[in-house]
Design a protein around this motif. Structure first.
Motif, short mmCIF file in Angstrom:
data_model
loop_
_atom_site.label_atom_id
_atom_site.label_comp_id
_atom_site.label_asym_id
_atom_site.label_seq_id
_atom_site.Cartn_x
_atom_site.Cartn_y
_atom_site.Cartn_z
N ASN A 330 0.82 -1.21 0.00
CA ASN A 330 0.00 0.00 0.00
C ASN A 330 0.86 1.27 0.00
N TYR A 332 2.68 4.69 -1.98
CA TYR A 332 2.08 5.79 -2.74
C TYR A 332 1.79 5.37 -4.18
N ARG A 335 -1.66 4.37 -4.73
CA ARG A 335 -2.61 5.47 -4.58
C ARG A 335 -2.57 6.47 -5.74
N ILE A 336 -1.67 6.25 -6.71
CA ILE A 336 -1.66 7.11 -7.89
C ILE A 336 -2.96 6.90 -8.66
N ARG A 337 -3.62 7.98 -9.02
CA ARG A 337 -5.00 7.89 -9.51
C ARG A 337 -5.14 7.01 -10.75
N HIS A 338 -4.23 7.10 -11.71
CA HIS A 338 -4.42 6.32 -12.92
C HIS A 338 -3.98 4.86 -12.74
N TRP A 340 -4.42 3.28 -9.23
CA TRP A 340 -5.53 2.98 -8.29
C TRP A 340 -5.59 1.48 -7.97
N ARG A 382 -9.48 -0.56 -4.07
CA ARG A 382 -9.55 0.61 -4.93
C ARG A 382 -10.24 0.22 -6.24
N GLY A 383 -9.47 0.19 -7.36
CA GLY A 383 -10.15 -0.04 -8.63
C GLY A 383 -9.51 -1.06 -9.53
N SER A 384 -8.72 -1.99 -8.98
CA SER A 384 -8.02 -2.93 -9.84
C SER A 384 -8.54 -4.36 -9.77
#
Length: 391
Positions: A330, A332, A335-338, A340, A382-384
């Motif tokens: 976890n 940074y 946590r990068i938006r693209h 995620w 998140r989104g993966s």
């Protein structure tokens, strides 16, 4: 005659050979001939106390009365006095420094551990002296000697050790703590780490709960890599025969994750085999191969996960529609938006903070039995990841 008068005038002005302003510098605490640095003697004269009382104030001694303490502090502020750290260290036989050896500063996980470590050490007046074993291989391999020559007050090993031979010897002489690893186990050496096996199970169980039945793990190295692989395998076995899995070796780098993902996902590759790695290619006992690629990948760490994302993109696979992905640490990067990226939060800052606390305790009690602390992990969604695509 005129020349003699000039010399006499100069003698009178300089007070027996003193240069102009020299007496003023001495009154202000600056030694004659020095670079105008205030001295403890000057502080004492300005405050009207002895040098020993100034030393007591600097040490925070409770034996100094409030009025005299305030007078000394006012003189220190007025003169801009700064204690000589080297002299204080020699007098106290301490350097107020902690040697920190880490494996590779390129990994952002180390940075977050160091942040937690430094926050508590700094609050207790300790500074870190760091060696990156990748950048300075010689110092990393002989870290025990290096840190002893630097006269550090304690040592923290962060991550995997390049060489453990000197650790037992140095731990006999200096308080030592290992952060982020589970080995080696030595007397009077404390371990603080994440519960890596439990974290891997959380990641794998999440993928199984989404409906994935063909899973892959890109493994890491060392004891941490073994524990995360063990957690992955345990979750697969607990789900029964409906789930299949394959393990690809990696090295914890982005390039290693990319190469492992290409081997796993490329159409020409035939994935499959038991969780333990399977028989060698061409072994007649091997299970019949399957051309089906994994629908989900659990990566050893976030950096490896970034490599998987690159490979998936090159192969035309969408994450998470075609391929679900979970990383670990976890950092940074997750946590990068693209990007995620779903990732296991191994509480790296807390690992560092607890390691600092263990070191401070061991400095006070050097002969205490060795302890081990496992910080519980959590899965950050998140989104993966998504349910597998239906055919």
């Amino acid at each position: 005659m005129e020349r003699s008068n000039q010399c006499a005038d100069g003698q009178a002005e300089g007070q027996s050979g003193e240069r102009p302003g020299e007496r003023d510098r001495e009154r202000s605490g600056v030694r004659p001939g020095a670079d105008r640095h205030p001295t403890i003697r000057g502080v004492a004269e300005r405050a009207g106390v002895s040098k020993s009382l100034v030393s007591l104030v600097l040490q925070g001694s409770p034996r100094v009365g409030a009025a005299r303490r305030q007078a000394v502090l006012a003189a220190i502020e007025e003169l801009g006095y700064r204690p000589n750290a080297a002299a204080r260290s020699l007098a106290a036989r301490r350097t107020h420094t902690v040697g920190v050896l880490l494996h590779d500063m390129r990994n952002p996980w180390f940075v977050e551990v160091l942040d937690g470590l430094n926050s508590l050490l700094q609050a207790h007046g300790l500074r870190m002296l760091m060696i990156d074993a990748r950048l300075d291989r010689r110092a990393g391999q002989d870290f025990a000697r290096t840190f002893q020559e630097l006269r550090v007050d304690g040592i923290v090993i962060v991550g995997q050790l390049p060489d453990t031979d000197g650790l037992a010897e140095v731990a006999e002489r200096l308080p030592t703590v290992i952060a982020g690893n589970h080995e080696p186990r030595l007397p009077r050496v404390d371990l603080v780490a994440n519960d890596d096996e439990r974290g891997a199970r959380l990641a794998t169980e999440h993928l199984l709960a989404l409906g994935h039945r063909r899973l892959a793990h890109i493994a890491g190295q060392g004891q941490v890599g073994e524990l995360r692989r063990r957690g992955f395998e345990a979750a697969i076995r607990s789900h029964g025969p409906s789930a299949s899995a394959v393990v690809e070796s990696g090295d914890g780098t982005e390039e290693g994750g990319y190469r492992a993902a290409v081997r796993l996902l490329h159409p020409s590759r035939v994935p499959g085999g038991p969780v333990t790695g399977g028989p060698a290619p061409g072994d007649p006992t091997a299970e019949p191969p399957t051309a089906e690629r994994p629908t989900a990948v659990f990566a050893f760490n976030d950096i490896s996960g970034v490599g998987v994302l690159s490979a998936a993109q090159e192969l035309g696979l969408d994450v998470p529609a075609d391929l679900s992905l979970v990383g670990y640490d976890n950092t940074y990067l997750a946590r990068i938006r693209h990007l995620w990226l779903n990732s296991v939060n191994n509480a790296s800052h807390e690992v560092g903070r607890r390691a600092a606390r263990c070191l401070l305790d061991r400095m006070k009690h050097p002969d205490a039995p060795a302890g081990q602390q496992l910080v519980p992990p959590e899965l950050e969604i998140r989104g993966s990841t998504a349910p597998p695509r239906t055919v």
